[in-house]
Scaffold this active site. Structure first.
Site, mmCIF file in Angstrom:
data_model
loop_
_atom_site.group_PDB
_atom_site.id
_atom_site.type_symbol
_atom_site.label_atom_id
_atom_site.label_comp_id
_atom_site.label_asym_id
_atom_site.label_seq_id
_atom_site.Cartn_x
_atom_site.Cartn_y
_atom_site.Cartn_z
ATOM 1 N N ASP A 102 0.818 -1.207 0.000
ATOM 2 C CA ASP A 102 0.000 0.000 0.000
ATOM 3 C C ASP A 102 0.862 1.272 0.000
ATOM 4 O OD1 ASP A 102 -2.385 1.312 0.058
ATOM 5 O OD2 ASP A 102 -2.866 0.882 2.144
ATOM 6 N N LYS B 272 -10.214 8.438 10.217
ATOM 7 C CA LYS B 272 -10.100 8.492 8.764
ATOM 8 C C LYS B 272 -8.633 8.327 8.368
ATOM 9 C CE LYS B 272 -9.407 11.532 5.529
ATOM 10 N NZ LYS B 272 -8.687 10.672 4.582
ATOM 11 N N GLY C 245 -0.667 15.518 9.783
ATOM 12 C CA GLY C 245 -0.613 15.756 8.345
ATOM 13 C C GLY C 245 0.111 17.043 8.042
ATOM 14 N N SER C 246 -0.235 17.632 6.927
ATOM 15 C CA SER C 246 0.506 18.806 6.457
ATOM 16 C C SER C 246 0.075 20.080 7.194
ATOM 17 C CB SER C 246 0.265 18.978 4.964
ATOM 18 O OG SER C 246 -1.105 19.192 4.743
ATOM 19 N N GLY D 283 -3.619 21.281 8.568
ATOM 20 C CA GLY D 283 -3.703 21.416 10.033
ATOM 21 C C GLY D 283 -4.211 22.781 10.428
ATOM 22 N N SER D 284 -3.713 23.794 9.748
ATOM 23 C CA SER D 284 -4.107 25.147 10.102
ATOM 24 C C SER D 284 -5.593 25.375 9.750
ATOM 25 C CB SER D 284 -3.122 26.079 9.423
ATOM 26 O OG SER D 284 -3.698 27.167 8.899
ATOM 27 N N GLU E 151 -0.226 17.358 14.699
ATOM 28 C CA GLU E 151 1.166 16.947 14.467
ATOM 29 C C GLU E 151 1.449 17.243 13.003
ATOM 30 O OE1 GLU E 151 3.033 15.892 16.853
ATOM 31 O OE2 GLU E 151 1.559 15.351 18.365
ATOM 32 N N CYS F 75 7.987 13.059 9.094
ATOM 33 C CA CYS F 75 7.791 14.445 9.547
ATOM 34 C C CYS F 75 9.013 14.975 10.289
ATOM 35 C CB CYS F 75 6.556 14.524 10.431
ATOM 36 S SG CYS F 75 6.596 13.327 11.761
ATOM 37 N N GLU G 213 9.620 21.702 3.623
ATOM 38 C CA GLU G 213 9.675 20.249 3.731
ATOM 39 C C GLU G 213 9.608 19.631 2.321
ATOM 40 O OE1 GLU G 213 6.138 18.547 5.571
ATOM 41 O OE2 GLU G 213 7.443 17.437 6.921
HETATM 42 P P1 NAD Z 1 -2.285 15.915 4.345
HETATM 43 O O1 NAD Z 1 -2.429 17.047 5.267
HETATM 44 O O2 NAD Z 1 -2.503 16.132 2.908
HETATM 45 O O3 NAD Z 1 -3.300 14.745 4.738
HETATM 46 C C1 NAD Z 1 -3.348 14.194 6.045
HETATM 47 C C2 NAD Z 1 -4.733 13.655 6.275
HETATM 48 O O4 NAD Z 1 -5.650 14.744 6.270
HETATM 49 C C3 NAD Z 1 -5.227 12.688 5.197
HETATM 50 O O5 NAD Z 1 -6.002 11.680 5.805
HETATM 51 C C4 NAD Z 1 -6.090 13.581 4.327
HETATM 52 O O6 NAD Z 1 -7.103 12.872 3.642
HETATM 53 C C5 NAD Z 1 -6.705 14.494 5.376
HETATM 54 N N1 NAD Z 1 -7.180 15.779 4.862
HETATM 55 C C6 NAD Z 1 -6.743 16.480 3.787
HETATM 56 N N2 NAD Z 1 -7.472 17.616 3.632
HETATM 57 C C7 NAD Z 1 -8.365 17.635 4.644
HETATM 58 C C8 NAD Z 1 -9.384 18.558 5.046
HETATM 59 N N3 NAD Z 1 -9.620 19.671 4.361
HETATM 60 N N4 NAD Z 1 -10.107 18.274 6.146
HETATM 61 C C9 NAD Z 1 -9.873 17.156 6.856
HETATM 62 N N5 NAD Z 1 -8.948 16.240 6.524
HETATM 63 C C10 NAD Z 1 -8.185 16.479 5.433
HETATM 64 O O7 NAD Z 1 -0.854 15.293 4.656
HETATM 65 P P2 NAD Z 1 -0.183 14.027 3.982
HETATM 66 O O8 NAD Z 1 0.303 14.465 2.660
HETATM 67 O O9 NAD Z 1 -1.067 12.833 4.066
HETATM 68 O O10 NAD Z 1 1.028 13.740 4.990
HETATM 69 C C11 NAD Z 1 2.228 14.385 4.884
HETATM 70 C C12 NAD Z 1 2.355 15.475 5.909
HETATM 71 O O11 NAD Z 1 2.109 14.959 7.223
HETATM 72 C C13 NAD Z 1 3.736 16.038 5.964
HETATM 73 O O12 NAD Z 1 3.687 17.443 5.998
HETATM 74 C C14 NAD Z 1 4.309 15.506 7.265
HETATM 75 O O13 NAD Z 1 5.303 16.279 7.821
HETATM 76 C C15 NAD Z 1 3.113 15.393 8.122
HETATM 77 N N6 NAD Z 1 3.310 14.389 9.181
HETATM 78 C C16 NAD Z 1 3.522 14.826 10.469
HETATM 79 C C17 NAD Z 1 3.763 13.910 11.480
HETATM 80 C C18 NAD Z 1 4.011 14.374 12.902
HETATM 81 O O14 NAD Z 1 3.970 13.555 13.796
HETATM 82 N N7 NAD Z 1 4.276 15.641 13.130
HETATM 83 C C19 NAD Z 1 3.757 12.555 11.203
HETATM 84 C C20 NAD Z 1 3.533 12.142 9.893
HETATM 85 C C21 NAD Z 1 3.301 13.088 8.881
#
Ligand code: NAD
Length: 496
Positions: A91, A177, A230-231, A235-236, A252, A286, A385
């Site tokens: 996956d 999710k 996530g990103s 997050g913001s 995070e 991350c 990043e």
């Molecule tokens: P992303 O923010 O695109 O997605 C993360 C999750 O959020 C996914 O499940 C996605 O479907 C969901 N998402 C996207 N848009 C959304 C919205 N509008 N509302 C609610 N949920 C939404 O990030 P990614 O590309 O999956 O992961 C990479 C990022 O995650 C990198 O920036 C990385 O640094 C960060 N990360 C941080 C940590 C930590 O512990 N600090 C760990 C792993 C990854």
């Protein structure tokens, strides 16, 4: 069950029947289909989690009773560890030993929080000494409610476990999710929870996109807390939307973590930890130490050794023996990394090795481990990043200069320092503005220790006791115990 949603203890098709392909990043082949949940499915799941929390008694179970379920889940994961790890490889693309490590860690996470749930039976209530003997008071920790957990694709089962395990241990119920790119092992977690008889509605797993499924969880008024990894931009956005209902949030997010190597460090050890800090999980970490600062005297020697060792990394399919670097997770991530390296070249950086698709890997999202030198401090490659196997390396002269360069970032997730001088290493560790600091290593992560970022790398901490606190509210209970009347409005009768 991989093409179904797990809602209220049942495997169900999404209300509107949507699905998406799951692609093996090593081959670009479709290996599965997953369901795409819409707001309608989210509503049913959140209401099930609400009922499980408000009416069915999950928060009222003792911590020891909840720990029983968590330990059973841990054992369920371990019983199928190799199979789940294999699924993670197909996956996500990561090499099997890494996936196997992740899955063992996920099981360990459930065991760890089972332990904290048991302890919670004895330490969930704290007497509060008051300066007024007419009252006695206590602080009681209680489960926070329904948690919307949204996780990324880089450590699919592990990131889900970091949220689900403490939330369930604390007595919360969860709507999880997973990332749309890597949902399979979260569905396996649901299957295991189902097998061990976790009560209906306590854990719901909904696959789908961020913009539809994730957004519906974020907006749902019956969700009490959002736990997100996530990103930064997402997050913001989540934090802003959570503000409307004053939902609790823990975030995070990303990083651009520095690794400072002093000239007294052992070169081979430094090279090993630099590589572990940036090439593990294809650099999609991350906390990856993606900015390496090396003291001038040993810079050339270290860089030469680093390039030599990096060129030896075996690239290949995650299930092949001896492979240390797999493909990136998706075509989009691949295009981003290719673009970032191109921009770095255009900004004047030197590509010391890598920088392209490896020869013979025509299908799949492959990118060579890459070392960039002379990266301008104001270029995107140094500041943003990349989230791929790409490290930027530069020399420094003094400790003060290294600390200033290390801290010159809007991120503050992690930082690392290497020196034989323990006093200096501790001094630099104290000076780093980051939530996770490694001395003489980079990346080892422990379930017992707090995880999270300073500055724009997030808010709140996961793991350890801190991760458990994320899912608790604090209630003050104060009792008036004086034999005397209060006597503010109703004055005691003289002689009464
Ligand atoms: P992303 O923010 O695109 O997605 C993360 C999750 O959020 C996914 O499940 C996605 O479907 C969901 N998402 C996207 N848009 C959304 C919205 N509008 N509302 C609610 N949920 C939404 O990030 P990614 O590309 O999956 O992961 C990479 C990022 O995650 C990198 O920036 C990385 O640094 C960060 N990360 C941080 C940590 C930590 O512990 N600090 C760990 C792993 C990854």
């Amino acid at each position: 069950m991989h093409d179904k949603l797990y809602i209220d203890g049942h495997w169900v098709a999404p209300a509107q029947g949507g699905s998406a392909d799951v692609i093996n990043p090593a081959t670009e082949e479709v290996i599965q289909k997953i369901a795409m949940a819409t707001a309608e499915d989210v509503d049913i799941a959140v209401k099930a989690a609400r009922r499980a929390f408000d009416q069915d008694g999950w928060p009222q179970l003792s911590g020891t009773e909840r720990a029983g379920y968590l330990r059973a889940i841990a054992n369920g994961i371990r019983a199928r560890q190799a199979e789940i790890a294999r699924l993670e490889v197909l996956d996500n693309g990561k090499p099997f030993p890494e996936a196997d490590w992740d899955i063992a860690d996920a099981a360990g996470c459930f065991d760890f929080y089972a332990g904290l749930a048991e302890e919670f039976d004895h330490n969930g209530v704290e007497p509060i000494p008051l300066g007024d003997a007419r009252f006695v008071s206590k602080a009681v920790k209680e489960p926070l409610g329904v948690v919307g957990a949204i996780v990324p694709w880089n450590y699919p089962l592990l990131m889900a476990s970091w949220k689900v395990a403490p939330a369930l241990a604390a007595g919360c119920t969860v709507v999880l999710k997973p990332a749309e790119l890597t949902s399979l092992t979260a569905l396996e977690l649901a299957a295991i929870a189902d097998e061990v008889g976790l009560p209906a509605g306590v854990l719901n797993v909904l696959t789908g996109t961020g913009s539809t499924t994730g957004q519906a969880i974020v907006e749902h008024p019956l969700v009490d807390k959002l736990a997100f990894t996530g990103s930064g931009p997402v997050g913001s956005k989540i934090m802003a939307e959570a503000a409307r209902d004053v939902k609790r949030v823990s975030l995070e997010l990303g990083g651009k973590s520095p690794f400072v190597i002093f000239d007294d460090a052992d070169i081979d050890e430094a090279v090993e930890w630099i590589m572990f800090g940036i090439f593990w999980n294809q650099g999609q970490v991350c906390s990856a130490t993606s900015r390496v600062l090396v003291q001038e005297k040993v810079y050339v020697r270290l860089v030469t050794r680093l390039v030599e060792e990096t060129k030896k990394i075996k690239i290949g399919h995650g299930l092949e023996e001896g492979v240390l670097l797999g493909p990136l997770v998706s075509a989009r991530q691949h295009a981003k990394v290719v673009g970032d390296v191109e921009k770095a070249r255009a900004a004047g950086a030197d590509v010391l090795c890598g920088g392209q698709r490896p020869e013979g890997f025509d299908r799949g999202f492959w990118f060579e481990p890459t070392i960039l030198a002379n990266v301008p401090l104001d270029s995107e490659a140094w500041v943003e990043e990349i989230f791929g196997p790409v490290v930027c390396i530069r020399p420094f002269q003094t400790e003060a200069e290294a600390v200033a360069l290390a801290n010159d970032s809007r991120f503050g997730l992690a930082a690392a320092v290497m020196s034989k001088d323990e006093t200096r290493a501790e001094r630099v560790a104290a000076a780093f503005r980051a939530g996770i600091v490694w001395i003489n290593c980079s990346q080892p992560t422990f379930t017992e220790a707090p995880w999270g970022g300073y500055k724009q790398s997030g808010i709140g901490r996961e793991l350890g006791l801190w991760g458990f606190e994320n899912y608790l509210e604090t209630k003050q209970i104060t009792r008036f115990q004086s034999g005397e009347p209060w006597g503010w409005y109703i004055k005691p009768q003289a002689g009464a």
